[in-house]
Design an enzyme around this catalytic site. Structure first.
Site, PDB file in Angstrom:
ATOM      1  CG  ASP A 361      -1.993   1.061   1.144  1.00  0.00           C
ATOM      2  OD1 ASP A 361      -1.719   2.198   1.577  1.00  0.00           O
ATOM      3  OD2 ASP A 361      -3.085   0.780   0.624  1.00  0.00           O
ATOM      4  CG  ASN A 369      -4.029  11.387  -6.355  1.00  0.00           C
ATOM      5  OD1 ASN A 369      -3.332  11.312  -7.359  1.00  0.00           O
ATOM      6  ND2 ASN A 369      -4.709  10.357  -5.891  1.00  0.00           N
ATOM      7  CG  ASP A 378      -3.713   8.489 -13.100  1.00  0.00           C
ATOM      8  OD1 ASP A 378      -4.173   8.007 -12.046  1.00  0.00           O
ATOM      9  OD2 ASP A 378      -4.406   9.118 -13.921  1.00  0.00           O
ATOM     10  CD  GLU A 404      -4.414   4.273  -1.728  1.00  0.00           C
ATOM     11  OE1 GLU A 404      -4.598   4.682  -0.568  1.00  0.00           O
ATOM     12  OE2 GLU A 404      -5.289   4.333  -2.616  1.00  0.00           O
TER      13      GLU A 404
END
Length: 496
Positions: A361, A369, A378, A404
């Site tokens: 993770d 972001n 991305d 993620e």
């Protein structure tokens, strides 16, 4: 700003000049003007084309100018051929084929083909099987027509010497090569820019003009004074120079991150027309009272059938990959992973070997972001998937489990191997920075929960639960670390 505006205007001005020259070339001959009077506009475009390509390279400075330089050399060779040919016509010299002009023309075809092939290989990520098959189908169908109406009549002409036959047959063959490359270019991957349309227009118009020129010659027309084919050649040369002058040429051969659309309506329509062309030719010859070349057409139909079957197999394989693959990262998706987990657990329970699971993770992914934007997030996800895939052991399944979070299923692993494997995976992520934007690099870390199961204890739910608990412990301990759960010992049949 002014320089950018000039770059956007140059190719339009050039096309306007080309349109005027093409009109003067056609009207001059149709109205009975002197040879040099109507040939000068044609020669102006011919001579200017390689210079315009070089000007486009200098103006837009593409990162990899090799393909454009080959194209400029090919067009310069074509210019030399035009000059030799026009001098021959003007001086009324009778030169047996192959003439020096023919040798230059044929060389220019090969150089242009090499340039287009360079663009295709740079734009396409790996071997594009689907586009190659489609291009072969179109080229094979067109090749049969070319053989029937252009090559075979020349080959059977007893009045022509062998050198002349080979020369005249070489033109349609090289035209087919350019057609094959044109179809591969337009159906392949890469940006669909104005530059692509101009380059495809050049190849298509050149093919049409050459085919018309050869057809008129077989019908007894005066090819050396035919105005319309010359007009088409002017237009085709104008388009290739406009392609180089267009700002989109800068990134024209940029590597595409994805393959081309695999079954668009336009692509299927093109393939349908190509496949039906062969039986249509056979039927037309029969209705015209001619004797159809059954072995040739039947062989062409058989080959195209096999190609279409190969194409269908490729479509099925692509659909399977799409169903099992995460569209953003290219890693396996959760559905595929869960099926693989169940399969590997059964195999481990039956064979008695170990099975490891890593849950990975990304730490503070929301902050990435929020700070750099979702495109940066991305990029991080794609790069993480690439690193996990590059560093995996043989047989490992890497999947994007959700958001993620990634998972790695590692067969034939022991409890003693697992801590080393988990820590090596963590360092693979943390030791090298990730590219967030063109100008920003950032350090990305991940928390990893690992669990292993052995033999009869292999149960998907228990293995997932243990790895999830280990991941939670890694996050609670401060993130950027790996935690290994105790080996799962619950028998598999206890949950069935």
């Amino acid at each position: 700003m002014e320089r950018t505006r000039q770059r956007g205007v140059a190719w339009r001005l050039w096309l306007a000049v080309v349109a005027v020259c093409a009109l003067l070339r056609c009207l001059g001959q149709l109205l009975g003007g002197p040879f040099l009077g109507y040939e000068i506009p044609y020669l102006f475009v011919t001579c200017a084309t390689p210079l315009m390509i070089l000007a486009g390279i200098r103006l837009h400075r593409p990162a990899r100018p090799g393909g454009w330089l080959i194209l400029a050399l090919g067009q310069a060779t074509y210019t030399a051929a035009d000059v030799v040919y026009d001098f021959d016509v003007w001086s009324t010299g009778a030169m047996a084929e192959p003439t020096p002009g023919d040798l230059l023309y044929l060389s220019s075809y090969l150089l242009t083909g090499a340039a287009v092939l360079t663009f295709i290989r740079r734009r396409t990520p790996g071997w594009d099987f689907a586009t190659a098959v489609d291009a072969i189908v179109v080229a094979l169908s067109s090749g049969l027509l070319t053989w029937e109406f252009l090559v075979e009549p020349v080959a059977q002409d007893s009045a022509l010497p062998l050198a002349a036959k080979l020369t005249e047959a070489a033109y349609p063959v090289l035209d087919l090569m350019l057609l094959f490359l044109a179809v591969g270019l337009v159906l392949g991957s890469g940006t669909r820019s104005v530059a692509l349309h101009l380059l495809f227009g050049y190849l298509g118009t050149m093919f049409a003009a050459d085919t018309l020129y050869a057809a008129i010659g077989l019908l007894g027309g005066a090819n050396t004074t035919e105005p319309f084919t010359s007009g088409l050649w002017v237009v085709s040369l104008g388009m290739i120079a406009a392609c180089a002058l267009h700002p989109a040429m800068r990134d024209f051969d940029a590597r595409s991150p994805v393959a081309a659309p695999d079954a668009t309506r336009a692509r299927l329509t093109l393939l349908t027309a190509a496949v039906l062309m062969v039986p249509g030719l056979q039927l037309g010859e029969h209705l015209a009272g001619e004797n159809p070349n059954v072995p040739l057409t039947s062989s062409a139909c058989a080959v195209m059938f096999l190609l279409v079957m190969a194409r269908m197999a490729g479509l099925v394989a692509a659909q399977r990959r799409a169903a099992d693959t995460d569209a953003l990262t290219g890693a396996r998706n959760r559905r595929f992973f869960e099926d693989a987990l169940a399969t590997e657990c059964r195999r481990a329970a039956r064979a008695g070997h170990g099975l490891g699971l890593l849950m990975i993770d990304i730490d503070h992914f929301k902050k990435i972001n929020d700070t750099y934007g979702h495109p940066a997030g991305d990029l991080v996800l794609r790069e993480l998937a690439r690193r996990l895939d590059a560093g995996k052991r043989s047989g490992t399944v890497v999947a994007r489990y959700g958001g993620e979070e990634f998972a790695a299923l590692v067969p034939h692993v022991t409890g003693t191997d697992l801590p080393t494997l988990a820590e090596r995976t963590r360092r693979t992520i943390a030791d090298l920075p990730f590219e967030a934007t063109d100008h920003d690099l950032l350090t990305v870390t991940a928390s990893i929960g690992a669990a292993a199961v052995h033999g009869p204890a292999a149960n998907p739910a228990e293995l997932l639960r243990a790895a999830d608990q280990a991941l939670y412990a890694a996050k609670a301990a401060g993130r950027n670390r790996s935690v290994v759960a105790p080996t799962v010992t619950t028998p598999a049949d206890a949950h069935t």
